[in-house]
Design an enzyme around this catalytic site. Structure first.
Site, PDB file in Angstrom:
ATOM      1  N   PHE A 257      -0.826  11.170   7.674  1.00 36.06           N
ATOM      2  CA  PHE A 257      -1.419   9.944   7.894  1.00 36.06           C
ATOM      3  C   PHE A 257      -2.677   9.532   7.199  1.00 36.06           C
ATOM      4  O   PHE A 257      -3.589  10.352   7.233  1.00 36.06           O
ATOM      5  CB  PHE A 257      -1.760   9.451   9.205  1.00 36.06           C
TER       6      PHE A 257
ATOM      7  N   ASP B 262      -5.637   1.136   7.143  1.00 39.09           N
ATOM      8  CA  ASP B 262      -6.389   1.403   8.442  1.00 39.09           C
ATOM      9  C   ASP B 262      -5.453   2.434   9.422  1.00 39.09           C
ATOM     10  O   ASP B 262      -4.599   2.951   9.368  1.00 39.09           O
ATOM     11  CB  ASP B 262      -6.379  -0.029   8.960  1.00 39.09           C
TER      12      ASP B 262
ATOM     13  N   LYS C 161       5.418   7.962  -0.178  1.00 35.65           N
ATOM     14  CA  LYS C 161       5.491   9.003   0.830  1.00 35.65           C
ATOM     15  C   LYS C 161       7.144   9.499   0.939  1.00 35.65           C
ATOM     16  O   LYS C 161       7.263  10.360   1.446  1.00 35.65           O
ATOM     17  CB  LYS C 161       5.235   8.576   2.370  1.00 35.65           C
TER      18      LYS C 161
ATOM     19  N   ASP D 173       0.884  -1.214  -0.018  1.00 42.67           N
ATOM     20  CA  ASP D 173       0.030   0.054   0.077  1.00 42.67           C
ATOM     21  C   ASP D 173       1.027   1.234  -0.119  1.00 42.67           C
ATOM     22  O   ASP D 173       0.683   2.207  -0.974  1.00 42.67           O
ATOM     23  CB  ASP D 173      -0.971   0.055   1.262  1.00 42.67           C
TER      24      ASP D 173
ATOM     25  N   ASP E 233       6.853   4.038   2.858  1.00 48.19           N
ATOM     26  CA  ASP E 233       7.103   5.380   4.111  1.00 48.19           C
ATOM     27  C   ASP E 233       8.633   5.364   4.369  1.00 48.19           C
ATOM     28  O   ASP E 233       9.334   6.018   3.505  1.00 48.19           O
ATOM     29  CB  ASP E 233       6.192   5.046   5.098  1.00 48.19           C
TER      30      ASP E 233
HETATM   31  P1  IMP Z   1       7.545   1.521   6.080  1.00 53.71           P
HETATM   32  O1  IMP Z   1       7.831   0.199   6.378  1.00 53.71           O
HETATM   33  O2  IMP Z   1       8.100   2.641   7.011  1.00 53.71           O
HETATM   34  O3  IMP Z   1       7.761   1.888   4.656  1.00 53.71           O
HETATM   35  O4  IMP Z   1       6.068   1.434   6.212  1.00 53.71           O
HETATM   36  C1  IMP Z   1       5.091   1.078   5.375  1.00 53.71           C
HETATM   37  C2  IMP Z   1       3.979   0.386   6.053  1.00 53.71           C
HETATM   38  O5  IMP Z   1       3.370   1.362   7.102  1.00 53.71           O
HETATM   39  C3  IMP Z   1       2.859   0.398   5.232  1.00 53.71           C
HETATM   40  O6  IMP Z   1       2.763  -0.721   4.513  1.00 53.71           O
HETATM   41  C4  IMP Z   1       1.560   0.603   6.053  1.00 53.71           C
HETATM   42  O7  IMP Z   1       1.138  -0.573   6.254  1.00 53.71           O
HETATM   43  C5  IMP Z   1       2.083   1.515   7.195  1.00 53.71           C
HETATM   44  N1  IMP Z   1       1.927   3.000   6.760  1.00 53.71           N
HETATM   45  C6  IMP Z   1       2.721   3.637   6.661  1.00 53.71           C
HETATM   46  N2  IMP Z   1       2.125   5.084   6.506  1.00 53.71           N
HETATM   47  C7  IMP Z   1       0.776   4.808   6.874  1.00 53.71           C
HETATM   48  C8  IMP Z   1      -0.283   5.696   6.581  1.00 53.71           C
HETATM   49  O8  IMP Z   1      -0.124   7.208   6.477  1.00 53.71           O
HETATM   50  N3  IMP Z   1      -1.490   5.105   6.894  1.00 53.71           N
HETATM   51  C9  IMP Z   1      -1.759   3.829   7.363  1.00 53.71           C
HETATM   52  N4  IMP Z   1      -0.846   2.844   7.046  1.00 53.71           N
HETATM   53  C10 IMP Z   1       0.558   3.449   6.958  1.00 53.71           C
HETATM   54 MG    MG Z   2       0.956  -2.365   5.233  1.00 55.55          MG
END
Ligand code: IMP
Ligand code: MG
Length: 178
Positions: free
Chosen positions: A154, A161, A133, A102, A105
């Protein structure tokens, strides 16, 4: 006590639908005929369902599987360690894999999934996320395919979710006041 949470629409279902058609066209032009599409649960389930149908409309017929990853962090930040809750069943060794998530980040989740697929012997691992992001961030890993650049807020809806709620919204919205 703060204001009640409210939703600020960011990407409409129409915008998502037409972007996914274009994304599927790009993926069809890049991926080999045979590959495994692996959706990272839970956040990608609606995106993956629509993307995989768009891929089919563009003539692809990938193996489809899922892996469940959990990232343990605090609240709405995603600084944590990633762990594997459920692995794929599909054969990965020697094949091309398209990871579907999805949001990119910090990039930890996708990096973990990518390393895991490589450890299982994947010939190549491609990544596709609905929202990126990290566009304004240096040093963060990038996805091969991304639907939309996302502001550093967010967001919820379209599978994503906050505390297990809002996944059923047909659009993506910024969650305010949480
Ligand atoms: P990362 O590992 O920091 O890249 O985070 C990615 C995961 O964090 C995604 O797969 C999402 O499940 C969750 N995530 C990051 N930002 C958001 C947000 O704004 N809303 C909901 N879930 C998020
Ligand atoms: Mg996720």
């Amino acid at each position: 006590m703060g204001d009640a949470a409210h939703l600020e629409p960011l990407f409409t279902s129409d915008a998502i639908e037409s972007r996914l058609d274009r994304l599927a066209y790009e993926i069809a032009g890049t991926m080999p005929k045979d590959f495994a599409a692996v959706a990272i649960l839970k956040g990608s389930f609606i995106f993956a369902a629509d993307l995989i149908r768009a891929l089919t409309a563009h003539g692809l017929n990938p193996d489809v599987d899922f892996m469940t990853l959990a990232s343990y962090g605090l609240g709405t930040s995603s600084s944590g360690t990633v762990s594997l809750l459920r692995d794929v069943e599909v054969e990965v060794a020697g094949r091309h894999v398209l990871l579907i998530d999805d949001i990119l980040d910090s990039g930890r989740t996708v990096a973990f999934a990518k390393a895991h697929m490589k450890a299982k012997g994947a010939a190549a691992v491609h990544t596709c996320v609905l929202l990126d992001k990290t566009s304004g961030r240096s040093g963060a890993s990038r996805a091969d395919f991304a639907g939309f650049a996302c502001p550093p807020a967010f967001v919820v809806g379209y599978g994503m979710d906050h505390a297990h709620k809002y996944r059923g919204l047909p659009f993506v919205a910024i969650l305010k006041g949480e």
